[in-house]
Scaffold this motif. Structure first.
Motif, mmCIF file in Angstrom:
data_model
loop_
_atom_site.group_PDB
_atom_site.id
_atom_site.type_symbol
_atom_site.label_atom_id
_atom_site.label_comp_id
_atom_site.label_asym_id
_atom_site.label_seq_id
_atom_site.Cartn_x
_atom_site.Cartn_y
_atom_site.Cartn_z
ATOM 1 N N ASN A 299 0.756 -1.271 -0.013
ATOM 2 C CA ASN A 299 0.055 0.063 0.017
ATOM 3 C C ASN A 299 1.037 1.161 0.054
ATOM 4 O O ASN A 299 0.549 2.170 -0.578
ATOM 5 N N GLN A 300 2.092 1.236 0.706
ATOM 6 C CA GLN A 300 2.827 2.356 0.816
ATOM 7 C C GLN A 300 3.501 2.646 -0.810
ATOM 8 O O GLN A 300 3.807 3.528 -1.041
ATOM 9 N N HIS A 301 3.911 1.610 -1.584
ATOM 10 C CA HIS A 301 4.553 1.907 -2.621
ATOM 11 C C HIS A 301 4.176 1.426 -3.914
ATOM 12 O O HIS A 301 4.546 1.455 -4.828
ATOM 13 N N SER A 302 2.693 1.090 -3.656
ATOM 14 C CA SER A 302 2.108 0.498 -5.098
ATOM 15 C C SER A 302 1.734 1.618 -6.036
ATOM 16 O O SER A 302 1.781 1.531 -7.208
ATOM 17 N N SER A 303 1.685 2.871 -5.421
ATOM 18 C CA SER A 303 1.149 3.888 -6.252
ATOM 19 C C SER A 303 2.471 4.241 -7.308
ATOM 20 O O SER A 303 2.318 4.906 -8.376
ATOM 21 N N LYS A 304 3.578 3.867 -6.892
ATOM 22 C CA LYS A 304 4.868 4.245 -7.735
ATOM 23 C C LYS A 304 4.999 3.248 -8.921
ATOM 24 O O LYS A 304 5.487 3.704 -10.151
ATOM 25 N N PHE A 305 4.271 2.124 -8.867
ATOM 26 C CA PHE A 305 4.588 1.135 -9.849
ATOM 27 C C PHE A 305 3.213 0.581 -10.373
ATOM 28 O O PHE A 305 3.095 0.129 -11.447
ATOM 29 N N PHE A 306 2.144 0.629 -9.721
ATOM 30 C CA PHE A 306 0.819 0.139 -10.195
ATOM 31 C C PHE A 306 -0.234 1.182 -10.398
ATOM 32 O O PHE A 306 -0.111 2.232 -9.865
ATOM 33 N N SER A 307 -1.016 0.875 -11.401
ATOM 34 C CA SER A 307 -2.184 1.965 -11.725
ATOM 35 C C SER A 307 -3.173 1.680 -10.765
ATOM 36 O O SER A 307 -3.204 0.785 -9.965
ATOM 37 N N SER A 308 -4.383 2.366 -11.089
ATOM 38 C CA SER A 308 -5.533 2.511 -10.085
ATOM 39 C C SER A 308 -6.245 0.925 -10.209
ATOM 40 O O SER A 308 -6.890 0.526 -9.321
ATOM 41 N N ASN A 309 -6.182 0.352 -11.423
ATOM 42 C CA ASN A 309 -6.633 -0.934 -11.467
ATOM 43 C C ASN A 309 -5.801 -2.285 -11.154
ATOM 44 O O ASN A 309 -6.226 -3.353 -11.045
ATOM 45 N N GLY A 310 -4.682 -1.903 -10.383
ATOM 46 C CA GLY A 310 -3.963 -2.945 -9.845
ATOM 47 C C GLY A 310 -2.755 -3.341 -10.727
ATOM 48 O O GLY A 310 -2.185 -4.412 -10.270
ATOM 49 N N LEU A 311 -2.761 -3.247 -12.069
ATOM 50 C CA LEU A 311 -1.942 -3.601 -12.842
ATOM 51 C C LEU A 311 -0.556 -2.670 -12.918
ATOM 52 O O LEU A 311 -0.540 -1.518 -12.538
ATOM 53 N N LEU A 312 0.586 -3.207 -13.075
ATOM 54 C CA LEU A 312 1.914 -2.678 -13.498
ATOM 55 C C LEU A 312 1.567 -1.469 -14.555
ATOM 56 O O LEU A 312 0.839 -1.754 -15.562
ATOM 57 N N ARG A 313 2.144 -0.115 -14.369
ATOM 58 C CA ARG A 313 1.845 0.842 -15.194
ATOM 59 C C ARG A 313 2.632 0.179 -16.608
ATOM 60 O O ARG A 313 2.205 0.591 -17.653
ATOM 61 N N ASP A 314 3.935 -0.115 -16.592
ATOM 62 C CA ASP A 314 4.684 -0.608 -17.832
ATOM 63 C C ASP A 314 3.656 -1.428 -18.548
ATOM 64 O O ASP A 314 3.646 -1.474 -19.903
ATOM 65 N N VAL A 315 3.304 -2.274 -17.945
ATOM 66 C CA VAL A 315 2.588 -3.648 -18.465
ATOM 67 C C VAL A 315 1.303 -3.037 -19.128
ATOM 68 O O VAL A 315 0.824 -3.390 -20.193
ATOM 69 N N SER A 316 0.510 -2.164 -18.215
ATOM 70 C CA SER A 316 -0.565 -1.460 -19.093
ATOM 71 C C SER A 316 -0.327 -0.822 -20.149
ATOM 72 O O SER A 316 -1.062 -0.951 -21.334
ATOM 73 N N ASP A 317 0.944 -0.069 -20.305
ATOM 74 C CA ASP A 317 1.234 0.596 -21.652
ATOM 75 C C ASP A 317 1.570 -0.334 -22.549
ATOM 76 O O ASP A 317 1.397 -0.383 -24.056
ATOM 77 N N VAL A 318 2.198 -1.238 -22.150
ATOM 78 C CA VAL A 318 2.653 -2.353 -23.336
ATOM 79 C C VAL A 318 1.190 -3.120 -23.752
ATOM 80 O O VAL A 318 1.183 -3.322 -25.169
#
Length: 350
Positions: A195-214
Protein backbone atom coordinates in the motif's frame (compact mmCIF):
# COMPACT_ATOMS: atom_id res chain seq x y z
CA UNK A 1 -12.25 -26.42 -20.05
CA UNK A 2 -9.69 -24.60 -17.91
CA UNK A 3 -6.43 -26.35 -17.17
CA UNK A 4 -5.65 -26.47 -13.43
CA UNK A 5 -2.20 -25.65 -12.06
CA UNK A 6 -0.95 -25.50 -8.46
CA UNK A 7 1.62 -22.84 -7.58
CA UNK A 8 3.64 -23.29 -4.45
CA UNK A 9 6.32 -20.97 -3.13
CA UNK A 10 9.64 -22.37 -2.06
CA UNK A 11 9.17 -21.12 1.51
CA UNK A 12 5.90 -23.01 1.98
CA UNK A 13 7.33 -26.15 0.41
CA UNK A 14 10.43 -26.09 2.62
CA UNK A 15 8.20 -25.54 5.66
CA UNK A 16 6.20 -28.63 4.83
CA UNK A 17 9.33 -30.71 4.37
CA UNK A 18 10.92 -29.43 7.59
CA UNK A 19 7.77 -30.11 9.61
CA UNK A 20 7.54 -33.65 8.31
CA UNK A 21 11.18 -34.42 9.08
CA UNK A 22 10.74 -33.30 12.70
CA UNK A 23 7.70 -35.54 13.25
CA UNK A 24 7.84 -39.24 14.01
CA UNK A 25 4.54 -40.04 12.29
CA UNK A 26 2.57 -38.96 9.24
CA UNK A 27 1.20 -35.41 9.13
CA UNK A 28 -1.92 -33.88 7.62
CA UNK A 29 -3.52 -30.47 7.67
CA UNK A 30 -5.36 -27.73 5.78
CA UNK A 31 -4.11 -25.57 2.89
CA UNK A 32 -4.88 -21.86 2.73
CA UNK A 33 -4.69 -19.67 -0.35
CA UNK A 34 -6.85 -18.67 -3.25
CA UNK A 35 -7.97 -20.09 -6.57
CA UNK A 36 -8.68 -17.97 -9.62
CA UNK A 37 -9.06 -18.16 -13.38
CA UNK A 38 -6.49 -16.44 -15.61
CA UNK A 39 -7.04 -15.70 -19.27
CA UNK A 40 -3.95 -15.69 -21.46
CA UNK A 41 -3.97 -14.50 -25.06
CA UNK A 42 -1.30 -16.01 -27.29
CA UNK A 43 -0.53 -14.55 -30.72
CA UNK A 44 1.03 -16.78 -33.37
CA UNK A 45 1.49 -16.92 -37.15
CA UNK A 46 -1.19 -19.54 -37.62
CA UNK A 47 -3.96 -17.56 -35.95
CA UNK A 48 -4.52 -14.00 -34.79
CA UNK A 49 -5.12 -14.78 -31.14
CA UNK A 50 -5.61 -17.87 -29.02
CA UNK A 51 -7.39 -17.53 -25.68
CA UNK A 52 -6.15 -19.94 -23.04
CA UNK A 53 -7.97 -20.13 -19.69
CA UNK A 54 -6.00 -21.53 -16.77
CA UNK A 55 -7.23 -22.28 -13.26
CA UNK A 56 -4.53 -21.32 -10.75
CA UNK A 57 -4.35 -22.58 -7.14
CA UNK A 58 -1.98 -20.38 -5.14
CA UNK A 59 -0.90 -22.02 -1.89
CA UNK A 60 0.01 -19.32 0.62
CA UNK A 61 -0.06 -21.10 3.96
CA UNK A 62 -0.60 -24.46 5.63
CA UNK A 63 -1.97 -25.39 9.07
CA UNK A 64 -1.04 -28.79 10.42
CA UNK A 65 -3.26 -30.88 12.69
CA UNK A 66 -2.09 -32.12 16.07
CA UNK A 67 -2.90 -35.71 15.21
CA UNK A 68 -4.24 -37.81 12.35
CA UNK A 69 -7.99 -38.02 11.73
CA UNK A 70 -8.49 -34.80 13.65
CA UNK A 71 -11.29 -33.27 11.53
CA UNK A 72 -12.86 -36.48 10.13
CA UNK A 73 -13.78 -39.91 11.44
CA UNK A 74 -12.93 -43.41 10.28
CA UNK A 75 -15.59 -43.47 7.52
CA UNK A 76 -14.57 -40.09 6.08
CA UNK A 77 -17.24 -37.80 7.50
CA UNK A 78 -15.88 -34.25 7.99
CA UNK A 79 -16.56 -32.33 11.21
CA UNK A 80 -17.00 -28.62 10.41
CA UNK A 81 -16.50 -27.62 14.06
CA UNK A 82 -13.14 -29.37 14.15
CA UNK A 83 -12.17 -27.60 10.93
CA UNK A 84 -13.02 -24.18 12.40
CA UNK A 85 -11.05 -25.06 15.56
CA UNK A 86 -7.99 -25.87 13.44
CA UNK A 87 -8.35 -22.64 11.46
CA UNK A 88 -8.50 -20.49 14.62
CA UNK A 89 -8.31 -16.86 13.44
CA UNK A 90 -8.15 -17.75 9.75
CA UNK A 91 -11.22 -17.53 7.58
CA UNK A 92 -12.96 -20.58 6.28
CA UNK A 93 -13.15 -19.03 2.80
CA UNK A 94 -9.37 -19.17 2.51
CA UNK A 95 -9.32 -22.98 2.67
CA UNK A 96 -8.60 -24.32 -0.83
CA UNK A 97 -7.73 -27.89 0.13
CA UNK A 98 -5.82 -30.16 2.46
CA UNK A 99 -2.59 -32.12 2.42
CA UNK A 100 -1.11 -35.29 3.81
CA UNK A 101 2.44 -36.60 4.25
CA UNK A 102 3.00 -40.34 4.10
CA UNK A 103 6.34 -42.03 4.48
CA UNK A 104 7.56 -44.70 2.07
CA UNK A 105 4.31 -44.98 0.09
CA UNK A 106 3.19 -44.54 -3.48
CA UNK A 107 1.71 -41.34 -4.83
CA UNK A 108 -1.82 -42.60 -5.03
CA UNK A 109 -4.88 -41.52 -3.07
CA UNK A 110 -6.45 -44.08 -0.78
CA UNK A 111 -10.17 -44.75 -0.69
CA UNK A 112 -10.56 -42.93 2.66
CA UNK A 113 -8.68 -39.89 1.33
CA UNK A 114 -11.06 -39.72 -1.62
CA UNK A 115 -14.07 -39.85 0.70
CA UNK A 116 -12.63 -37.13 2.95
CA UNK A 117 -11.93 -34.92 -0.05
CA UNK A 118 -15.50 -35.17 -1.36
CA UNK A 119 -16.93 -34.54 2.12
CA UNK A 120 -14.68 -31.50 2.60
CA UNK A 121 -15.90 -30.02 -0.68
CA UNK A 122 -19.50 -30.49 0.35
CA UNK A 123 -19.12 -29.21 3.94
CA UNK A 124 -17.18 -26.08 3.02
CA UNK A 125 -19.28 -25.44 -0.13
CA UNK A 126 -16.18 -25.09 -2.28
CA UNK A 127 -16.18 -27.21 -5.45
CA UNK A 128 -12.59 -26.18 -6.20
CA UNK A 129 -10.59 -28.16 -3.66
CA UNK A 130 -7.14 -29.66 -4.05
CA UNK A 131 -5.36 -32.46 -2.26
CA UNK A 132 -1.56 -32.34 -1.96
CA UNK A 133 0.19 -35.60 -1.26
CA UNK A 134 3.84 -35.68 -0.12
CA UNK A 135 5.62 -39.03 -0.02
CA UNK A 136 9.18 -38.69 1.28
CA UNK A 137 11.48 -41.68 1.44
CA UNK A 138 14.95 -42.37 2.80
CA UNK A 139 17.59 -43.13 0.21
CA UNK A 140 20.47 -44.08 2.51
CA UNK A 141 20.47 -46.33 5.52
CA UNK A 142 21.96 -43.65 7.75
CA UNK A 143 19.15 -41.24 6.89
CA UNK A 144 21.50 -38.57 5.53
CA UNK A 145 19.71 -38.35 2.17
CA UNK A 146 15.95 -38.19 1.65
CA UNK A 147 13.75 -37.92 -1.42
CA UNK A 148 10.60 -35.82 -1.32
CA UNK A 149 8.00 -36.53 -4.00
CA UNK A 150 4.85 -34.43 -4.22
CA UNK A 151 1.68 -34.39 -6.29
CA UNK A 152 -1.68 -32.58 -6.32
CA UNK A 153 -5.10 -33.97 -7.17
CA UNK A 154 -8.52 -32.50 -7.97
CA UNK A 155 -11.83 -34.28 -8.52
CA UNK A 156 -14.01 -33.73 -11.56
CA UNK A 157 -17.20 -35.76 -11.75
CA UNK A 158 -15.80 -38.00 -9.01
CA UNK A 159 -12.72 -38.67 -11.15
CA UNK A 160 -9.43 -37.64 -9.54
CA UNK A 161 -6.97 -35.95 -11.87
CA UNK A 162 -3.30 -35.33 -11.22
CA UNK A 163 -2.48 -31.61 -11.39
CA UNK A 164 1.03 -30.25 -12.07
CA UNK A 165 2.70 -28.42 -9.19
CA UNK A 166 5.01 -25.48 -9.89
CA UNK A 167 7.50 -24.43 -7.22
CA UNK A 168 8.61 -20.85 -7.82
CA UNK A 169 12.24 -21.03 -6.79
CA UNK A 170 12.93 -24.32 -8.60
CA UNK A 171 12.82 -22.70 -12.03
CA UNK A 172 11.84 -19.61 -13.96
CA UNK A 173 8.13 -19.53 -14.61
CA UNK A 174 6.58 -17.83 -17.64
CA UNK A 175 9.80 -16.41 -19.01
CA UNK A 176 8.06 -14.97 -22.06
CA UNK A 177 5.01 -13.57 -20.26
CA UNK A 178 4.30 -10.54 -18.11
CA UNK A 179 3.15 -10.82 -14.51
CA UNK A 180 -0.05 -8.82 -14.67
CA UNK A 181 -0.65 -8.98 -10.91
CA UNK A 182 1.47 -9.43 -7.84
CA UNK A 183 1.67 -12.77 -6.07
CA UNK A 184 -1.15 -13.14 -3.54
CA UNK A 185 -0.17 -13.09 0.10
CA UNK A 186 -2.26 -12.78 3.27
CA UNK A 187 0.50 -11.40 5.52
CA UNK A 188 -0.25 -8.00 7.10
CA UNK A 189 3.25 -6.70 6.53
CA UNK A 190 3.03 -7.49 2.85
CA UNK A 191 -0.19 -5.53 2.44
CA UNK A 192 1.24 -2.59 4.42
CA UNK A 193 4.34 -2.43 2.24
CA UNK A 194 2.40 -2.77 -0.99
CA UNK A 195 0.00 0.00 0.00
CA UNK A 196 2.90 2.38 0.68
CA UNK A 197 4.75 1.78 -2.60
CA UNK A 198 2.10 0.50 -4.98
CA UNK A 199 1.29 3.97 -6.32
CA UNK A 200 4.78 4.23 -7.79
CA UNK A 201 4.55 1.02 -9.79
CA UNK A 202 0.86 0.09 -10.07
CA UNK A 203 -2.04 1.91 -11.69
CA UNK A 204 -5.49 2.32 -10.19
CA UNK A 205 -6.72 -1.01 -11.56
CA UNK A 206 -3.90 -2.91 -9.81
CA UNK A 207 -1.78 -3.63 -12.89
CA UNK A 208 1.78 -2.54 -13.44
CA UNK A 209 1.99 0.72 -15.33
CA UNK A 210 4.53 -0.47 -17.85
CA UNK A 211 2.56 -3.63 -18.48
CA UNK A 212 -0.61 -1.59 -19.00
CA UNK A 213 1.18 0.62 -21.53
CA UNK A 214 2.57 -2.39 -23.36
CA UNK A 215 -0.86 -4.01 -23.41
CA UNK A 216 -2.46 -0.87 -24.82
CA UNK A 217 0.22 -0.63 -27.50
CA UNK A 218 -0.31 -4.29 -28.31
CA UNK A 219 -4.05 -3.73 -28.66
CA UNK A 220 -3.43 -0.82 -31.05
CA UNK A 221 -1.05 -2.92 -33.11
CA UNK A 222 -3.57 -5.73 -33.24
CA UNK A 223 -6.33 -3.39 -34.43
CA UNK A 224 -4.09 -1.99 -37.18
CA UNK A 225 -3.06 -5.50 -38.17
CA UNK A 226 -6.67 -6.58 -38.42
CA UNK A 227 -7.48 -3.57 -40.61
CA UNK A 228 -4.59 -4.45 -42.93
CA UNK A 229 -5.77 -8.06 -43.04
CA UNK A 230 -9.28 -6.98 -44.00
CA UNK A 231 -7.95 -4.71 -46.78
CA UNK A 232 -5.76 -7.51 -48.06
CA UNK A 233 -8.69 -9.88 -48.09
CA UNK A 234 -10.82 -7.42 -50.08
CA UNK A 235 -8.02 -6.89 -52.64
CA UNK A 236 -7.49 -10.64 -53.00
CA UNK A 237 -11.21 -11.17 -53.59
CA UNK A 238 -11.14 -8.44 -56.26
CA UNK A 239 -8.17 -10.07 -57.99
CA UNK A 240 -9.99 -13.41 -58.01
CA UNK A 241 -13.04 -11.75 -59.59
CA UNK A 242 -10.92 -10.11 -62.28
CA UNK A 243 -9.17 -13.38 -63.06
CA UNK A 244 -12.52 -15.10 -63.43
CA UNK A 245 -13.74 -12.39 -65.84
CA UNK A 246 -10.55 -12.61 -67.91
CA UNK A 247 -10.86 -16.37 -68.18
CA UNK A 248 -14.49 -16.05 -69.31
CA UNK A 249 -13.55 -13.48 -71.98
CA UNK A 250 -10.75 -15.71 -73.25
CA UNK A 251 -13.14 -18.62 -73.58
CA UNK A 252 -15.64 -16.48 -75.50
CA UNK A 253 -12.91 -15.22 -77.84
CA UNK A 254 -11.66 -18.72 -78.59
CA UNK A 255 -15.21 -19.92 -79.28
CA UNK A 256 -15.79 -16.96 -81.60
CA UNK A 257 -12.62 -17.74 -83.55
CA UNK A 258 -13.65 -21.36 -83.94
CA UNK A 259 -17.08 -20.35 -85.24
CA UNK A 260 -15.57 -17.89 -87.78
CA UNK A 261 -13.12 -20.50 -89.05
CA UNK A 262 -15.94 -23.03 -89.39
CA UNK A 263 -18.00 -20.53 -91.43
CA UNK A 264 -15.14 -19.85 -93.87
CA UNK A 265 -14.50 -23.52 -94.48
CA UNK A 266 -11.40 -23.83 -92.44
CA UNK A 267 -7.76 -23.02 -93.20
CA UNK A 268 -7.54 -25.64 -96.00
CA UNK A 269 -10.39 -24.10 -97.99
CA UNK A 270 -8.88 -20.64 -97.55
CA UNK A 271 -5.59 -21.85 -98.99
CA UNK A 272 -7.35 -23.38 -102.03
CA UNK A 273 -9.21 -20.14 -102.57
CA UNK A 274 -5.93 -18.19 -102.61
CA UNK A 275 -4.39 -20.61 -105.13
CA UNK A 276 -7.47 -20.36 -107.35
CA UNK A 277 -7.22 -16.56 -107.40
CA UNK A 278 -3.53 -16.77 -108.28
CA UNK A 279 -4.13 -19.11 -111.24
CA UNK A 280 -7.01 -16.97 -112.43
CA UNK A 281 -4.83 -13.85 -112.48
CA UNK A 282 -2.07 -15.71 -114.36
CA UNK A 283 -4.42 -17.13 -116.96
CA UNK A 284 -5.88 -13.71 -117.64
CA UNK A 285 -2.42 -12.43 -118.67
CA UNK A 286 -1.87 -11.97 -122.48
CA UNK A 287 1.39 -13.90 -122.34
CA UNK A 288 -0.53 -17.12 -121.91
CA UNK A 289 -2.66 -16.51 -125.08
CA UNK A 290 -1.89 -17.98 -128.63
CA UNK A 291 1.07 -16.27 -130.37
CA UNK A 292 2.96 -16.61 -133.64
CA UNK A 293 6.54 -17.64 -133.12
CA UNK A 294 9.61 -17.47 -135.25
CA UNK A 295 11.93 -20.37 -135.90
CA UNK A 296 13.86 -19.36 -132.92
CA UNK A 297 10.73 -19.49 -130.71
CA UNK A 298 10.28 -15.78 -130.32
CA UNK A 299 6.83 -14.20 -130.61
CA UNK A 300 6.23 -12.37 -133.86
CA UNK A 301 5.31 -8.71 -133.38
CA UNK A 302 2.08 -7.64 -135.00
CA UNK A 303 3.70 -4.84 -137.04
CA UNK A 304 5.98 -7.20 -138.92
CA UNK A 305 3.35 -9.60 -140.21
CA UNK A 306 3.07 -9.90 -144.06
CA UNK A 307 -0.23 -9.40 -145.71
CA UNK A 308 0.01 -12.07 -148.37
CA UNK A 309 1.23 -14.83 -146.14
CA UNK A 310 0.70 -14.55 -142.43
CA UNK A 311 3.02 -17.40 -141.58
CA UNK A 312 5.93 -16.44 -143.96
CA UNK A 313 9.16 -15.45 -142.31
CA UNK A 314 11.54 -15.56 -145.35
CA UNK A 315 13.05 -12.42 -146.96
CA UNK A 316 14.97 -11.52 -150.09
CA UNK A 317 18.61 -12.34 -150.16
CA UNK A 318 20.81 -9.54 -149.07
CA UNK A 319 18.04 -7.71 -147.31
CA UNK A 320 17.79 -7.19 -143.59
CA UNK A 321 15.41 -9.34 -141.73
CA UNK A 322 12.35 -7.35 -140.81
CA UNK A 323 11.58 -9.79 -138.02
CA UNK A 324 14.42 -8.89 -135.77
CA UNK A 325 15.50 -5.32 -136.27
CA UNK A 326 18.93 -4.33 -135.08
CA UNK A 327 20.45 -7.75 -135.89
CA UNK A 328 22.69 -8.56 -138.89
CA UNK A 329 20.97 -11.04 -141.19
CA UNK A 330 22.61 -14.33 -141.93
CA UNK A 331 24.40 -14.90 -145.19
CA UNK A 332 22.34 -16.99 -147.57
CA UNK A 333 23.70 -20.35 -148.49
CA UNK A 334 24.99 -20.86 -152.06
CA UNK A 335 23.18 -23.33 -154.17
CA UNK A 336 24.95 -25.56 -156.62
CA UNK A 337 24.64 -24.81 -160.27
CA UNK A 338 21.99 -26.62 -162.17
CA UNK A 339 19.70 -26.95 -159.28
CA UNK A 340 16.61 -25.02 -158.86
CA UNK A 341 16.18 -22.80 -156.03
CA UNK A 342 13.29 -23.69 -154.03
CA UNK A 343 11.58 -21.36 -151.85
CA UNK A 344 11.42 -22.60 -148.37
CA UNK A 345 8.31 -21.99 -146.54
CA UNK A 346 7.89 -22.11 -142.86
CA UNK A 347 4.81 -23.56 -141.47
CA UNK A 348 3.11 -21.32 -138.94
CA UNK A 349 3.41 -22.67 -135.49
CA UNK A 350 1.25 -21.91 -132.68
Amino acid sequence: MAEPTVRLSGIVFSSLAFQHVNRDSDVEGLILGESKLEEQVTISDSQADHIHIEEIYNIQKHISCLKLNDFYNSVGDVNVGAVNKILADNKQENVIGWYKQRRNSEQQMSFREKLVHEQLKARLSNPHMIFVLLTPSRLTATGSTHKMEYAAFISRSRQFVNVPVLVNNLGLLEQLAYWKASAPCSAAGYHLTMNQHSSKFFSSNGLLRDVSDVNSMNDSLQSELQKACRKLEVSERLVETLQTDVSALRRKLSEKKKKSEAGKGGPVDQRDEVLHEAFRSLLCCTLFHTHKLTLEAFPVPDGFEQEEDVGSVASAPGSASPLRPGRTPKRPKETPVGTDRKRRRSQPSE
